[in-house]
Design a protein around this motif. Structure first.
Motif, short mmCIF file in Angstrom:
data_model
loop_
_atom_site.label_atom_id
_atom_site.label_comp_id
_atom_site.label_asym_id
_atom_site.label_seq_id
_atom_site.Cartn_x
_atom_site.Cartn_y
_atom_site.Cartn_z
N THR A 256 65.22 -0.60 71.47
CA THR A 256 64.92 -0.44 73.03
C THR A 256 67.17 -0.79 72.72
OG1 THR A 256 63.52 -0.48 74.08
CG2 THR A 256 65.34 -0.41 75.66
N ARG A 257 67.01 -2.06 72.28
CA ARG A 257 68.56 -2.38 72.28
C ARG A 257 69.68 -1.65 71.83
NH1 ARG A 257 68.79 -8.13 70.68
NH2 ARG A 257 67.24 -8.02 70.06
N ALA A 258 68.80 -1.22 70.09
CA ALA A 258 69.46 -0.12 69.25
C ALA A 258 69.60 1.53 70.27
CB ALA A 258 68.74 0.30 68.27
N GLU A 259 68.77 1.56 71.42
CA GLU A 259 69.16 2.98 71.76
C GLU A 259 69.64 3.07 73.12
OE1 GLU A 259 67.75 5.78 71.10
OE2 GLU A 259 66.94 5.15 69.41
N VAL A 260 70.14 1.50 73.35
CA VAL A 260 71.27 1.29 74.46
C VAL A 260 72.52 1.44 73.76
CG1 VAL A 260 72.23 -0.16 75.60
CG2 VAL A 260 69.99 -0.01 75.82
N LEU A 261 72.22 0.72 72.55
CA LEU A 261 73.81 1.00 72.00
C LEU A 261 74.57 2.43 71.75
CD1 LEU A 261 73.96 -2.05 69.48
CD2 LEU A 261 75.25 -1.81 71.83
N ILE A 262 72.92 3.43 71.14
CA ILE A 262 73.31 4.61 71.00
C ILE A 262 74.09 5.57 72.17
CG2 ILE A 262 71.89 7.15 69.30
CD1 ILE A 262 70.56 4.99 68.28
N ALA A 263 72.79 5.51 73.13
CA ALA A 263 73.32 5.84 74.16
C ALA A 263 75.12 6.42 74.57
CB ALA A 263 72.53 5.47 75.19
N ALA A 264 75.61 4.52 74.38
CA ALA A 264 76.83 3.99 74.93
C ALA A 264 77.75 4.37 74.12
CB ALA A 264 76.96 2.69 74.56
N HIS A 265 77.92 4.93 73.04
CA HIS A 265 78.55 5.50 71.74
C HIS A 265 78.85 7.02 71.72
CE1 HIS A 265 80.16 6.98 66.83
NE2 HIS A 265 80.27 5.40 67.67
N THR A 266 77.58 7.66 72.45
CA THR A 266 77.82 9.20 72.35
C THR A 266 78.64 9.54 73.65
OG1 THR A 266 75.69 9.32 74.70
CG2 THR A 266 75.18 9.84 71.50
N LEU B 126 81.15 -1.04 68.80
CA LEU B 126 79.33 -0.60 69.34
C LEU B 126 78.59 -0.04 68.18
CD1 LEU B 126 79.60 2.67 72.21
CD2 LEU B 126 78.86 -0.71 72.19
N ALA B 127 79.82 0.13 66.98
CA ALA B 127 78.89 0.86 65.81
C ALA B 127 78.44 -0.32 64.78
CB ALA B 127 79.97 1.34 64.26
N ALA B 128 79.38 -1.51 64.83
CA ALA B 128 79.36 -2.99 64.04
C ALA B 128 78.08 -3.63 64.77
CB ALA B 128 80.86 -3.56 64.32
N GLU B 129 77.66 -3.67 65.80
CA GLU B 129 76.78 -3.54 67.07
C GLU B 129 75.30 -3.22 66.74
OE1 GLU B 129 77.34 -4.21 71.32
OE2 GLU B 129 79.02 -5.45 70.94
N LEU B 130 75.70 -2.23 66.31
CA LEU B 130 74.57 -1.66 65.55
C LEU B 130 74.00 -2.23 64.45
CD1 LEU B 130 72.05 0.11 66.60
CD2 LEU B 130 73.69 1.99 65.76
N VAL B 131 74.59 -2.35 63.62
CA VAL B 131 74.46 -2.83 62.44
C VAL B 131 73.68 -3.71 61.99
CG1 VAL B 131 75.77 -2.78 59.81
CG2 VAL B 131 76.21 -1.10 61.01
N ALA B 132 74.77 -4.53 63.08
CA ALA B 132 73.88 -5.80 62.64
C ALA B 132 72.29 -6.63 63.44
CB ALA B 132 75.69 -7.10 64.28
N LEU B 133 72.32 -5.26 64.59
CA LEU B 133 70.81 -5.60 65.31
C LEU B 133 70.15 -5.12 64.24
CD1 LEU B 133 69.32 -5.45 67.86
CD2 LEU B 133 70.02 -3.43 68.17
N ALA B 134 70.36 -4.23 63.75
CA ALA B 134 69.79 -3.34 63.24
C ALA B 134 69.05 -4.17 61.11
CB ALA B 134 69.92 -1.91 62.44
N GLN B 135 70.01 -4.48 60.95
CA GLN B 135 70.59 -5.66 59.83
C GLN B 135 69.20 -6.42 59.86
OE1 GLN B 135 73.43 -6.02 58.37
NE2 GLN B 135 73.58 -4.23 57.31
N GLU B 136 69.47 -6.84 61.93
CA GLU B 136 67.88 -8.63 61.41
C GLU B 136 67.23 -8.29 61.41
OE1 GLU B 136 68.06 -12.16 65.29
OE2 GLU B 136 69.93 -10.68 65.00
N HIS B 137 66.69 -6.72 62.58
CA HIS B 137 65.42 -6.56 62.88
C HIS B 137 64.82 -6.08 61.95
CE1 HIS B 137 65.49 -8.84 66.41
NE2 HIS B 137 66.64 -8.37 66.85
N GLU B 138 65.08 -4.85 61.09
CA GLU B 138 65.13 -3.48 59.73
C GLU B 138 64.62 -2.37 60.88
OE1 GLU B 138 62.02 -5.52 57.17
OE2 GLU B 138 62.76 -7.11 56.88
N LEU B 139 65.88 -2.48 61.26
CA LEU B 139 65.36 -1.14 61.39
C LEU B 139 66.09 -0.37 60.58
CD1 LEU B 139 66.60 -2.13 65.75
CD2 LEU B 139 64.43 -1.76 64.65
N VAL B 140 65.59 0.61 59.78
CA VAL B 140 66.17 1.30 58.78
C VAL B 140 67.31 2.59 59.89
CG1 VAL B 140 65.66 2.82 57.01
CG2 VAL B 140 64.39 0.43 57.45
N VAL B 141 67.00 3.61 61.03
CA VAL B 141 67.27 4.77 61.22
C VAL B 141 68.44 3.94 61.51
CG1 VAL B 141 66.66 6.26 63.06
CG2 VAL B 141 64.78 6.16 61.40
#
Length: 606
Positions: free
Chosen positions: A357-367, A382-397
């Motif tokens: 859900t945190r990833a979705e929050v970042l995606i919405a903010a980016h749009t 926002l892109a840097a935050e999303l990459v860091a979050l995704a890599q930490e939690h293995e959120l591939v998409v």
């Protein structure tokens, strides 16, 4: 049946029979002799009649086998082209409740000796010596018996190998019934999850579709059906199959409204382009406006059913509302999308949310960080935050999306070194975790970097063509439409954009020959009256990833049509982006400063 030397496919007796049959059918002996000479099976170029004759040869050889061996081979064929001996023995209960392993092994050894069977790839398994052999034996089983044995195979697997969900799904789908429908759907969904995990996206779509078919056939609940629809939408999203997603979303809106379940709505309503929200759906598919309005209304209704208290579900629905309103040209709706994204961000700061859900929050903010002063800097963060979050939690998409955003941002800054680094990171991720649309985008952006670097024209043209074809093959967009914008931007830089007027006139007003590009083409071609007529239709600009490009095109048209009011508006709107390159990732036009300078000269002269 003795194996032919080097083929492991058809016995010498079988080939002799095939030779006799080909002579009788007028094909001559050449094709049958090929069977003896071919390594590892019948060549795929053989005529269909000869393949059918190979089947007949297999069946004729089977006729010479004892009936109990033939029955065992048919049961083995139901299990697959490779099968587990323990499963086969458990299925062979014709002689009593307990498997007679010795009898099964004796009959299996007969199959080995005749060349119909061979050792499997893992210990305890056997396989048919060729796919044609398996197909011939399987085809000999009557439909009722095939159904019965598939059900028996499923029951046996549930008892002996309950984690073999791929095989369980296959057998249940081959013989579904009202009694087993729930199990069929469960195992098929689990098999689809596994397919997605190994990046077999087409297989995941096939399995999700099959689960939905079973649910429809045997009367699953509306809630269960919508759950499967949401999973199927996600499967289509991996393949960028927008037509399929549009159809599924459209058919799900009414039942979702009927159930009035916010959690289920959040699960089913998936963005039509979750992997790369760049061009707004309203821009490329204006015929979808009514559908998008229905989706927005549904999300708003579900939000109204929740309390005002912070919750993960509320944050998730807010992100979906913001994403659905992405690129809306109406100021009120744009403000509504920004407010939804801001509310989701505020909730994320106040309470703990899941990583997804945190990833979705970042995606919405980016749009919602387009068409706004300081937008590029915010999108970069926002892109840097999303990459860091995704890599930490293995959120591939989410990681893939963040890497793509970093690439866009570097291109817009004109930072070739940064863009090369971002592209390398994206390429590395796609190679590790395959995704067809993203692999195609890597090719497209390689062309864009060549364009930014002023590489030789021929190299840039070939690179764009390859990238566009890759994007079309991946289901992202038609290659000819992608290349229209690229050709226009490149032609403008060389003073030849007017030559493209016939192409744009044929397609206007459909994207990409929308008013934003068609009006300046007319103006450059000297048709100022029609350019003046069309120019107002280019406003308001869509606040998506090509907003600044649209504003620049509108401004350039205003200069040539002597529209001071629109030129002033364009200058003020473009001023916050003075240090950016106009166009990425649709094309490479010119630095924003160049257009601003033209606008300033025109306005000063007025």
């Amino acid at each position: 049946m003795v194996q032919a030397d080097g083929t492991g496919l058809v016995s010498r007796a079988g080939v002799a029979l095939l030779r006799e049959m080909t002579i009788n059918t007028g094909l001559g002996t050449g094709w049958s002799e090929t069977l003896l000479d071919t390594y590892d099976g019948i060549p795929t170029h053989l005529p269909g009649r000869v393949l059918a004759l190979a089947h007949l040869a297999t069946l004729r050889d089977q006729d010479k086998l004892p009936e109990d061996v033939r029955v065992l081979l048919r049961k083995a064929a139901v299990l697959g082209d490779e099968f587990d001996l323990d499963l086969l023995a458990a299925m062979d209960d014709d002689h009593g409740p307990e498997p007679d392993y010795d009898a099964v092994l004796e009959r299996a050894e007969t199959g080995l000796a005749t060349g119909i069977l061979d050792d499997g790839t893992t210990e305890g398994t056997l396989r048919f010596t060729h796919a044609l052999m398996h197909e011939a034996v399987y085809a000999e089983i009557s439909t009722p018996r095939r159904t019965l044995w598939h059900r028996k195979a499923a029951a046996t697997l549930e008892r002996l190998q309950p984690h073999n969900v791929q095989a369980l799904a296959r057998h249940h789908l081959q013989a579904p019934s009202a009694r087993t429908a729930t199990s069929a759907i469960r195992y098929t969904r689990m098999a689809a999850d596994q397919a997605t995990a190994r990046f077999a996206y087409h297989e995941a779509v096939r399995l999700r579709t099959a689960a939905l078919t079973v649910a429809d056939r045997f009367g699953g609940t509306l809630r269960d059906r919508l759950t499967i629809v949401g999973e199927l939408l996600q499967a289509h999203a991996f393949l960028s199959d927008k037509p399929a997603m549009r159809a599924l979303r459209a058919e799900s809106l009414a039942p979702l409204a009927e159930l009035a379940d916010p959690a289920l709505t959040a699960q089913v309503v998936i963005s039509l382009d979750p992997g790369n929200p760049v061009l707004a759906e309203r821009r490329v598919a204006p015929e979808q406006a009514v559908h998008l309005r229905r989706v927005v209304d549904l999300l708003a209704q579900n939000l109204s059913r929740l309390t005002d208290e912070d919750s993960e579900l509320r944050a998730l629905l807010l992100t979906k509302l913001a994403i659905e309103l992405y690129g809306h040209p109406d100021d009120r709706e744009r403000d509504r999308g920004r407010a939804a994204a801001a509310q989701a961000e505020a909730i994320a700061q106040r309470i703990d949310l899941s990583a997804g859900t945190r990833a979705e929050v970042l995606i919405a903010a980016h749009t919602q960080a387009y068409a706004t002063p300081g937008g590029l800097a915010r999108r970069t963060r926002l892109a840097a935050e999303l990459v860091a979050l995704a890599q930490e939690h293995e959120l591939v998409v989410s990681e893939r999306l963040g890497l793509l955003w970093q690439l866009y941002a570097a291109e817009q800054r004109g930072d070739l070194t940064g863009a090369e680094h971002a592209l390398s990171n994206l390429d590395s991720q796609v190679r590790r975790l395959p995704h067809p649309a993203s692999a195609a985008r890597v090719q497209w952006h390689r062309a864009m970097l060549l364009d930014l670097a002023n590489a030789p024209d021929e190299d840039v043209t070939k690179a764009y063509q390859a990238g566009a074809q890759a994007l079309e093959a991946a289901g992202v967009q038609r290659a000819d439409l992608l290349l229209m914008t690229v050709r226009w931007c490149r032609a403008y830089r060389t003073g030849r954009a007017a030559e493209l007027l016939p192409d744009y006139a044929d397609r206007y007003p459909a994207w990409p020959a929308s008013p934003q590009l068609f009006a300046p083409t007319l103006a450059l071609a000297g048709d100022l009256d029609r350019a003046r007529e069309i120019l107002p239709a280019a406003l308001p600009a869509f606040p998506d990833a090509t907003y600044e490009l649209d504003i620049a095109l509108v401004g350039l048209t205003a200069i040539r049509t002597d529209d001071k009011h629109i030129a002033e508006m364009a200058y003020q709107a473009l001023l916050p982006s003075a240090d950016e390159i106009l166009g990425p990732g649709a094309c490479v036009l010119v630095p924003a400063r160049q257009v601003l300078a033209e606008l300033a000269d025109y306005l000063d002269a007025r």
